[in-house]
Motif scaffolding. Structure first.
Motif, PDB file in Angstrom:
ATOM      1  N   ALA A  71       0.828  -1.210   0.000  1.00 37.90           N
ATOM      2  CA  ALA A  71       0.000   0.000   0.000  1.00 37.90           C
ATOM      3  C   ALA A  71       0.860   1.256   0.000  1.00 37.90           C
ATOM      4  O   ALA A  71       0.550   2.239  -0.688  1.00 37.90           O
ATOM      5  CB  ALA A  71      -0.920  -0.013   1.219  1.00 37.90           C
ATOM      6  N   LEU A  74       2.434   2.023  -3.458  1.00 43.28           N
ATOM      7  CA  LEU A  74       1.444   2.447  -4.444  1.00 43.28           C
ATOM      8  C   LEU A  74       0.879   3.841  -4.176  1.00 43.28           C
ATOM      9  O   LEU A  74       0.347   4.484  -5.088  1.00 43.28           O
ATOM     10  CB  LEU A  74       0.296   1.434  -4.504  1.00 43.28           C
ATOM     11  N   THR A  75       0.973   4.312  -2.940  1.00 38.96           N
ATOM     12  CA  THR A  75       0.333   5.585  -2.595  1.00 38.96           C
ATOM     13  C   THR A  75       1.318   6.703  -2.259  1.00 38.96           C
ATOM     14  O   THR A  75       0.950   7.874  -2.317  1.00 38.96           O
ATOM     15  CB  THR A  75      -0.628   5.395  -1.402  1.00 38.96           C
ATOM     16  N   GLU A  76       2.559   6.372  -1.903  1.00 42.05           N
ATOM     17  CA  GLU A  76       3.521   7.393  -1.499  1.00 42.05           C
ATOM     18  C   GLU A  76       4.144   8.088  -2.711  1.00 42.05           C
ATOM     19  O   GLU A  76       4.082   7.591  -3.838  1.00 42.05           O
ATOM     20  CB  GLU A  76       4.642   6.754  -0.674  1.00 42.05           C
TER      21      GLU A  76
END
Length: 219
Positions: A71, A74-76
């Motif tokens: 996660a 994919l988001t940072e």
């Protein structure tokens, strides 16, 4: 060649000059680079690197740790030391171009997040011969084999698990040796992992470098 450092926790990166940067340390001395089960460059290499500094005591805690860093990746914000996915990567097998596929038609490596091979089927890493979607549902495919002297190569995009109807990789049996070339430019590098051991490779001068798998296991 170096190894990801940084603090334990959600995000190993540090902020400097308005950018997110990776902290590196001198690579530990592993066993000789003998890739007997699987090898990959890109997403899994980065994931395993983050996990290595956040390893837990129980299997379930380790699974949760992996999920947390999937996660996070994919988001940072992407760190300055990495290109977009596999931008700058090419792979050839026995002298024949394998990755990126259809490059003569304009297909770009930056559309893919991982390339490598899996010569065994395990709990988390498995593959079978590439076939159309209907055949994957209605027929049995030849699995990856560790003793056929072939490389079960694969490449993955972020949407590949959806297209593959699961985590089993679509593989292409190829002859070795395999040569991965990275020409991502100065200040950039590439995470890779073999059998769960991850490292970060880069060229201080920015010149292209190769990762070469010389021989495939044959019993």
């Amino acid at each position: 060649l170096c190894e990801l450092g940084g603090e334990r926790g959600w995000n190993p990166k540090v902020s400097a000059e308005g950018q997110q940067h990776l902290v590196m340390k001198t690579a530990a001395l592993p066993v000789p680079l003998f890739a007997c089960l699987y090898f990959s460059a890109g997403f899994s290499g980065y994931l395993v690197s983050r996990f290595q500094i956040n390893r837990r005591r129980t299997p379930i805690s380790n699974v949760m740790e992996y999920a947390r860093h999937v996660a996070g990746i994919l988001t940072e914000t992407q760190p300055a030391e990495l290109n977009k996915w596999l931008e700058g990567v090419t792979v050839s097998c026995a002298g024949t171009e394998y990755f990126p596929p259809r490059s003569s038609e304009g297909n770009e490596a930056s559309r893919y997040w991982e390339v490598g091979f899996c010569n065994t089927n395990g709990k988390y890493v498995s593959g079978a011969d590439r076939t159309p979607a209907v055949a994957r549902v209605c027929s049995t495919r030849e699995p990856a084999k560790f003793n056929d002297a072939k490389m079960d190569m694969y490449r993955m995009k972020p949407i590949s698990p959806l297209k593959n109807l699961g985590l089993k990789k679509q593989t292409d049996k190829t002859e070795g040796p395999m040569t991965l070339t990275f020409s991502g430019g100065k200040g950039k590098g590439l995470f890779f992992q073999w059998d769960g051991e991850a490292r970060f490779a880069f060229s201080p001068s920015g010149e292209a470098f190769n990762i070469h798998i010389k021989k495939i296991l044959n019993i």
